[in-house]
Enzyme design. Sequence first.
Site, short mmCIF file in Angstrom:
data_model
loop_
_atom_site.label_atom_id
_atom_site.label_comp_id
_atom_site.label_asym_id
_atom_site.label_seq_id
_atom_site.Cartn_x
_atom_site.Cartn_y
_atom_site.Cartn_z
N HIS A 115 0.80 -1.22 0.00
CA HIS A 115 0.00 0.00 0.00
C HIS A 115 0.84 1.28 0.00
O HIS A 115 0.35 2.32 -0.42
CB HIS A 115 -0.96 0.00 1.21
CG HIS A 115 -0.26 0.12 2.53
ND1 HIS A 115 0.23 -0.97 3.22
CD2 HIS A 115 0.05 1.20 3.29
CE1 HIS A 115 0.80 -0.55 4.34
NE2 HIS A 115 0.70 0.75 4.40
N HIS A 179 4.52 9.02 13.14
CA HIS A 179 3.54 7.95 13.40
C HIS A 179 4.27 6.70 13.88
O HIS A 179 5.42 6.46 13.53
CB HIS A 179 2.62 7.66 12.23
CG HIS A 179 3.26 7.14 10.96
ND1 HIS A 179 4.36 7.68 10.38
CD2 HIS A 179 2.89 6.12 10.14
CE1 HIS A 179 4.66 7.02 9.27
NE2 HIS A 179 3.79 6.06 9.10
O1 LIG Z 1 1.30 -5.95 11.13
C1 LIG Z 1 1.06 -6.20 9.96
O2 LIG Z 1 0.84 -7.32 9.56
C2 LIG Z 1 1.08 -5.09 8.91
C3 LIG Z 1 1.40 -3.75 9.50
C4 LIG Z 1 1.37 -2.66 8.45
O3 LIG Z 1 1.52 -2.88 7.27
C5 LIG Z 1 1.19 -1.31 8.93
C6 LIG Z 1 1.27 -0.27 8.08
C7 LIG Z 1 1.17 1.09 8.50
C8 LIG Z 1 1.49 2.12 7.67
O4 LIG Z 1 1.77 1.95 6.40
C9 LIG Z 1 1.65 3.51 8.09
O5 LIG Z 1 1.01 3.91 9.08
O6 LIG Z 1 2.43 4.21 7.45
FE FE2 Z 2 3.57 3.15 6.00
#
Ligand SMILES: O=C(O)CCC(=O)/C=C/C=C(\O)C(=O)O
Ligand code: FE2
Length: 328
Positions: A115, A179
């Site tokens: 993502h 964050h």
């Molecule tokens: O824990 C997991 O399996 C996936 C965690 C995850 O992908 C978190 C993403 C968070 C961000 O991309 C963000 O806050 O930038």
């Molecule tokens: Fe991220």
Amino acid sequence: MTAAAVGLSHSPLIGKNDPDPQVVAAVDSAVDTARAFVRAFDPDLVVLYAPDHYNGFFYKEMPPFCLATEAHAVGDFGSSAGPLSVDTEAARALARGVLDRGVDLSVSARMTVDHGFVQPLEVLFGGIDQVPVVPVFVNGVATPLGPVSRIRALGTALGQAATELDRRVLFLGSGGLSHDPPVPVLDGAPPRVADALIEGRPPTPEQRARGEQRVIQAGRDYAAGSTTMIPLNPAWDNLVLDTFEQGRLADVDGWTVEWMGAEGGGSAHEVRTWVAAFASLAATGPYRMTSRFYAPVPEWVAGFAVATAEPSTGTAAEQPLREGESGR
Ligand SMILES: O=C(O)CCC(=O)/C=C/C=C(\O)C(=O)O
Ligand SMILES: [Fe+2]
């Protein structure tokens, strides 16, 4: 060659754990501004700097940054899956240009992205196959992290290399600012988690769903104030945005990994993608920020920012950003 830059935060929680409608509306309006900026610039190449969250890059080999000549998205958190419209020829030319300038870039001929890459393409272009793109992974999660000066050097070298292309190039940074979402950490991880972080075994759909649910719950806890995660830090976020707005990019060479983590949390290092994007634009000539938005959004676990920048003509007609435009 003409150039522009956009910095855009991402969050897997957008649409899944939203803040008050007024906050969503303010973010939407800032994103609309960025979309209009991109539409007016009409890029025919996007250099997309983005992080990964253990979907494409693992500790078996973890480069500080890596350029893709082909890429496909895994489709995490409901984001699009499938191939990105990578401009392989431009990617190879830029890779050569960066290496020629003495920056040790690694290259992937089949990069897996998540993502972090997909969200900005969806938000600004309506999909992952709408515009020729050169994806550049910038590690902002997996410690140890190298000096920020090397990210500035990467961005500068890539911006200089891009001037040799006859293209309209948008440099796009995805992530940040402060964050501290629940991203797994290798240090102290139980053996099963450590193995997954090192080897990169694809999660089963059930494991992926559990991980995503963990992040959603974290957003709810964060918004409720019941969390051990490092709080969002608007003062630090605005210091970071001031640095980009004022073109003081050499300042980032003094930003230590420890300082960034303490001020902005474990994922504040994603702001490295912004460093690369603004350094690339700066390498093509002086620039000015044309819009700047910031809001701390605990529901998304995000110091959420959007900024656009274009070359500066140096004429009196150019006005600095006014208070309302700057989001401060
Ligand atoms: O824990 C997991 O399996 C996936 C965690 C995850 O992908 C978190 C993403 C968070 C961000 O991309 C963000 O806050 O930038
Ligand atoms: Fe991220």
